[in-house]
Motif scaffolding. Sequence first.
Motif, PDB file in Angstrom:
ATOM      1  N   ASN A 131      -9.843  -2.855 -81.152  1.00 51.79           N
ATOM      2  CA  ASN A 131     -10.204  -2.684 -80.067  1.00 51.79           C
ATOM      3  C   ASN A 131      -8.890  -2.875 -78.972  1.00 51.79           C
ATOM      4  O   ASN A 131      -8.612  -3.702 -77.783  1.00 51.79           O
ATOM      5  N   THR A 132      -7.952  -2.093 -79.251  1.00 49.90           N
ATOM      6  CA  THR A 132      -7.391  -1.190 -78.184  1.00 49.90           C
ATOM      7  C   THR A 132      -8.214  -0.662 -76.581  1.00 49.90           C
ATOM      8  O   THR A 132      -8.680  -0.015 -76.589  1.00 49.90           O
ATOM      9  N   CYS A 133      -7.284  -1.118 -75.475  1.00 51.82           N
ATOM     10  CA  CYS A 133      -7.270  -0.255 -74.624  1.00 51.82           C
ATOM     11  C   CYS A 133      -5.762   0.334 -73.730  1.00 51.82           C
ATOM     12  O   CYS A 133      -5.277  -0.510 -74.174  1.00 51.82           O
ATOM     13  N   ASN A 134      -6.369   1.290 -72.833  1.00 55.63           N
ATOM     14  CA  ASN A 134      -5.224   1.520 -71.677  1.00 55.63           C
ATOM     15  C   ASN A 134      -5.375   1.456 -70.365  1.00 55.63           C
ATOM     16  O   ASN A 134      -4.200   1.198 -69.418  1.00 55.63           O
ATOM     17  N   SER A 135      -6.672   1.147 -69.928  1.00 55.03           N
ATOM     18  CA  SER A 135      -6.866   1.198 -68.626  1.00 55.03           C
ATOM     19  C   SER A 135      -8.090   0.235 -68.904  1.00 55.03           C
ATOM     20  O   SER A 135      -9.501  -0.157 -69.806  1.00 55.03           O
ATOM     21  N   ASP A 136      -8.489  -0.624 -67.098  1.00 52.98           N
ATOM     22  CA  ASP A 136     -10.079  -1.762 -66.992  1.00 52.98           C
ATOM     23  C   ASP A 136     -11.375  -0.551 -67.862  1.00 52.98           C
ATOM     24  O   ASP A 136     -12.398  -1.257 -68.317  1.00 52.98           O
ATOM     25  N   ALA A 137     -10.790   0.909 -67.831  1.00 51.52           N
ATOM     26  CA  ALA A 137     -12.094   1.485 -67.530  1.00 51.52           C
ATOM     27  C   ALA A 137     -12.632   1.591 -69.347  1.00 51.52           C
ATOM     28  O   ALA A 137     -13.203   1.921 -69.996  1.00 51.52           O
ATOM     29  N   ASP A 138     -11.264   1.434 -70.139  1.00 48.19           N
ATOM     30  CA  ASP A 138     -11.712   1.100 -71.484  1.00 48.19           C
ATOM     31  C   ASP A 138     -12.445   0.233 -72.090  1.00 48.19           C
ATOM     32  O   ASP A 138     -13.091  -0.513 -73.082  1.00 48.19           O
ATOM     33  N   CYS A 139     -12.897  -1.195 -71.222  1.00 50.31           N
ATOM     34  CA  CYS A 139     -13.507  -2.588 -71.053  1.00 50.31           C
ATOM     35  C   CYS A 139     -14.578  -2.699 -69.992  1.00 50.31           C
ATOM     36  O   CYS A 139     -14.447  -3.014 -68.978  1.00 50.31           O
ATOM     37  N   THR A 140     -15.715  -1.854 -70.484  1.00 45.38           N
ATOM     38  CA  THR A 140     -17.093  -2.400 -70.016  1.00 45.38           C
ATOM     39  C   THR A 140     -17.612  -3.538 -69.773  1.00 45.38           C
ATOM     40  O   THR A 140     -17.459  -4.413 -70.220  1.00 45.38           O
ATOM     41  N   LYS A 141     -17.705  -4.344 -68.629  1.00 46.93           N
ATOM     42  CA  LYS A 141     -17.864  -5.648 -68.343  1.00 46.93           C
ATOM     43  C   LYS A 141     -19.097  -5.792 -68.976  1.00 46.93           C
ATOM     44  O   LYS A 141     -20.730  -4.707 -68.309  1.00 46.93           O
ATOM     45  N   GLY A 142     -19.831  -6.980 -69.358  1.00 46.34           N
ATOM     46  CA  GLY A 142     -20.495  -6.842 -69.630  1.00 46.34           C
ATOM     47  C   GLY A 142     -21.457  -6.686 -71.385  1.00 46.34           C
ATOM     48  O   GLY A 142     -22.249  -6.716 -71.859  1.00 46.34           O
ATOM     49  N   GLN A 143     -20.557  -5.934 -71.538  1.00 44.75           N
ATOM     50  CA  GLN A 143     -21.005  -4.869 -73.205  1.00 44.75           C
ATOM     51  C   GLN A 143     -19.717  -5.322 -73.663  1.00 44.75           C
ATOM     52  O   GLN A 143     -18.975  -6.156 -73.860  1.00 44.75           O
ATOM     53  N   PHE A 144     -20.282  -5.355 -75.155  1.00 48.71           N
ATOM     54  CA  PHE A 144     -19.311  -6.354 -76.194  1.00 48.71           C
ATOM     55  C   PHE A 144     -18.977  -5.021 -77.161  1.00 48.71           C
ATOM     56  O   PHE A 144     -20.165  -4.319 -77.774  1.00 48.71           O
ATOM     57  N   LYS A 145     -17.989  -4.509 -78.552  1.00 45.36           N
ATOM     58  CA  LYS A 145     -17.925  -3.889 -79.218  1.00 45.36           C
ATOM     59  C   LYS A 145     -18.766  -4.914 -80.669  1.00 45.36           C
ATOM     60  O   LYS A 145     -18.088  -5.706 -80.823  1.00 45.36           O
ATOM     61  N   ARG A 146     -18.573  -3.228 -81.313  1.00 43.12           N
ATOM     62  CA  ARG A 146     -19.068  -4.196 -82.940  1.00 43.12           C
ATOM     63  C   ARG A 146     -17.821  -4.506 -83.920  1.00 43.12           C
ATOM     64  O   ARG A 146     -18.356  -4.987 -84.083  1.00 43.12           O
ATOM     65  N   THR A 147     -16.674  -4.351 -83.244  1.00 42.45           N
ATOM     66  CA  THR A 147     -15.653  -5.092 -83.929  1.00 42.45           C
ATOM     67  C   THR A 147     -14.771  -5.953 -83.398  1.00 42.45           C
ATOM     68  O   THR A 147     -14.080  -6.206 -83.285  1.00 42.45           O
ATOM     69  N   GLY A 148     -15.459  -6.165 -82.158  1.00 42.20           N
ATOM     70  CA  GLY A 148     -14.535  -7.013 -80.985  1.00 42.20           C
ATOM     71  C   GLY A 148     -15.334  -9.233 -81.994  1.00 42.20           C
ATOM     72  O   GLY A 148     -16.202  -9.021 -82.071  1.00 42.20           O
ATOM     73  N   ASN A 149     -15.006  -9.477 -80.887  1.00 38.24           N
ATOM     74  CA  ASN A 149     -15.253 -11.281 -81.272  1.00 38.24           C
ATOM     75  C   ASN A 149     -16.126 -11.996 -79.332  1.00 38.24           C
ATOM     76  O   ASN A 149     -16.123 -12.724 -79.879  1.00 38.24           O
ATOM     77  N   GLY A 150     -16.925 -11.169 -78.998  1.00 37.18           N
ATOM     78  CA  GLY A 150     -16.878 -11.274 -76.889  1.00 37.18           C
ATOM     79  C   GLY A 150     -17.172 -10.007 -76.713  1.00 37.18           C
ATOM     80  O   GLY A 150     -16.764  -9.138 -76.474  1.00 37.18           O
ATOM     81  N   HIS A 151     -18.012 -10.779 -75.334  1.00 32.81           N
ATOM     82  CA  HIS A 151     -18.734 -10.256 -73.962  1.00 32.81           C
ATOM     83  C   HIS A 151     -17.397 -10.089 -73.805  1.00 32.81           C
ATOM     84  O   HIS A 151     -16.358 -10.144 -73.041  1.00 32.81           O
ATOM     85  N   MET A 152     -16.855  -8.346 -72.834  1.00 33.54           N
ATOM     86  CA  MET A 152     -15.644  -8.213 -72.245  1.00 33.54           C
ATOM     87  C   MET A 152     -15.814  -8.429 -70.766  1.00 33.54           C
ATOM     88  O   MET A 152     -17.188  -8.287 -70.100  1.00 33.54           O
ATOM     89  N   THR A 153     -14.940  -8.891 -70.316  1.00 35.07           N
ATOM     90  CA  THR A 153     -15.025  -8.763 -69.030  1.00 35.07           C
ATOM     91  C   THR A 153     -14.434  -7.928 -68.309  1.00 35.07           C
ATOM     92  O   THR A 153     -14.950  -8.344 -66.523  1.00 35.07           O
ATOM     93  N   GLY A 154     -14.262  -6.763 -68.184  1.00 36.86           N
ATOM     94  CA  GLY A 154     -13.911  -5.421 -67.328  1.00 36.86           C
ATOM     95  C   GLY A 154     -12.224  -5.186 -67.696  1.00 36.86           C
ATOM     96  O   GLY A 154     -12.022  -4.409 -65.908  1.00 36.86           O
ATOM     97  N   LYS A 155     -11.563  -6.463 -67.863  1.00 29.44           N
ATOM     98  CA  LYS A 155     -10.541  -6.669 -67.476  1.00 29.44           C
ATOM     99  C   LYS A 155      -9.995  -6.113 -68.743  1.00 29.44           C
ATOM    100  O   LYS A 155      -9.536  -6.327 -69.884  1.00 29.44           O
ATOM    101  N   CYS A 156      -8.483  -5.169 -68.573  1.00 32.10           N
ATOM    102  CA  CYS A 156      -7.628  -4.717 -70.015  1.00 32.10           C
ATOM    103  C   CYS A 156      -6.259  -5.261 -69.828  1.00 32.10           C
ATOM    104  O   CYS A 156      -5.536  -5.076 -68.519  1.00 32.10           O
ATOM    105  N   VAL A 157      -5.655  -6.314 -70.724  1.00 35.30           N
ATOM    106  CA  VAL A 157      -4.953  -7.504 -70.663  1.00 35.30           C
ATOM    107  C   VAL A 157      -3.905  -6.376 -70.761  1.00 35.30           C
ATOM    108  O   VAL A 157      -3.228  -5.630 -71.954  1.00 35.30           O
ATOM    109  N   ASN A 158      -1.985  -6.271 -69.862  1.00 41.23           N
ATOM    110  CA  ASN A 158      -0.884  -5.134 -70.657  1.00 41.23           C
ATOM    111  C   ASN A 158      -0.578  -5.832 -71.735  1.00 41.23           C
ATOM    112  O   ASN A 158      -0.013  -4.944 -72.658  1.00 41.23           O
TER     113      ASN A 158
END
Length: 400
Positions: A131-158
């Motif tokens: 579940n890696t990301c390089n920017s906030d664009a990689d974390c669409t708010k309100g969606q979740f990834k099949r390999t993830g553990n929750g709903h994304m807030t739209g922020k990428c933690v550096n």
Amino acid sequence: MCIISSKMKSYITEALSNFFFEYETPRQVLVRNRRVGVVCRLIQLGVLAYIIGWVFIYEKGYQTVDIAIGSVFTKMKGVAYTDISGEERVWDVSDYVYPDQGGESFVIMTNFIITDGQTQSMCPELPDGKNTCNSDADCTKGQFKRTGNGHMTGKCVNTTNTCEIMSWCPIEDDRTIPNPPLLSVAENFTLFIKNSITFPAFGVVRSNLVEGVDQRYIKKCLYDPDEHQLCPIFRLGDIVRLSGFNFSQMAGVGGAIGILIEWECNLDLSLQRCIPKYGFHGLYGNAKEGESSQASVGYNFRTAKYYMEDKVEKRTLMKIFGIRIDIVVHGLARKFDIIPTLTAIGSGVGIFGVATVVCDLVLLNLVPKKDFYKNMKFKYTAVQDEVPVIQLDKEDQEKE
């Protein structure tokens, strides 16, 4: 007219008399031919061996069959101790058996990963490379990834290069499985199995606590396939070993084992000879399989315990690795019955006719004197046209 009626009456009387008081049998021809005689006797001998050996001895065609209805009750015993990061704990049956109702299918916990103090909050995803990301664009708010553990807030933690999510935080880290297993002492846990069956067609009820298996015997026995075949208490390590698996490897990642309780009862003999046989079969978790090539290794599941702390709902999440036990009961009883016996004998007698058919084919088609045998076996007659009875009656009247 009187003559006609009297002859009809005589004809009917004679026909009825012939039907009730005469017996017809086919004509038999005795053929003295060694080869054909040997073939006939060999075929009859083979049929006789089939009837006696297969139908009656092996298949027991003289008996009727009933399938058992059974129930299983189980009970585990054993205590484990762990010391994780200075936190000591004792585990008893209520802690490591799921579910705890004592049914025929249950799981014995042998290893676990515990995550304390989870709350509903925001936190970064686990940096496991999925579940890696390089920017906030990689974390669409309100969606979740099949390999993830929750709903994304739209922020990428550096700091972690993963998306921030709303979930139970902190996220469980199951990348490293404890080795050796935390409950490796489970190898010495014991399982008590109580099985009862009934054969409703015969009105027979049996239990695996058969004659000689009393309280005094149970207190000191432990199942052994050579010395204590009827003991209903099993050591968990022995169950895994008899199923062909390695306990230390199965305890680490989990697995599944099937226990078969088989009843094969001949009720024509003493009821005390109707006893169970135990079989152990590894379903998955085989140590011989290459773990790196498997898509999913072992057996595990998650469970949580919820509580309130400072008016905040929290939970303790446990990923449990365990040995799943599935107990299957198969029962079959047989007892003498005249109907299947007569059916088996009748079918066997019918099969004897195969020898006659084969020998007739040889005599009538393959031997040098086949024409002679045909004349001996079949009688040829020329059928003349019959004169109607009424016409004969008219000629008699003219003569008179």
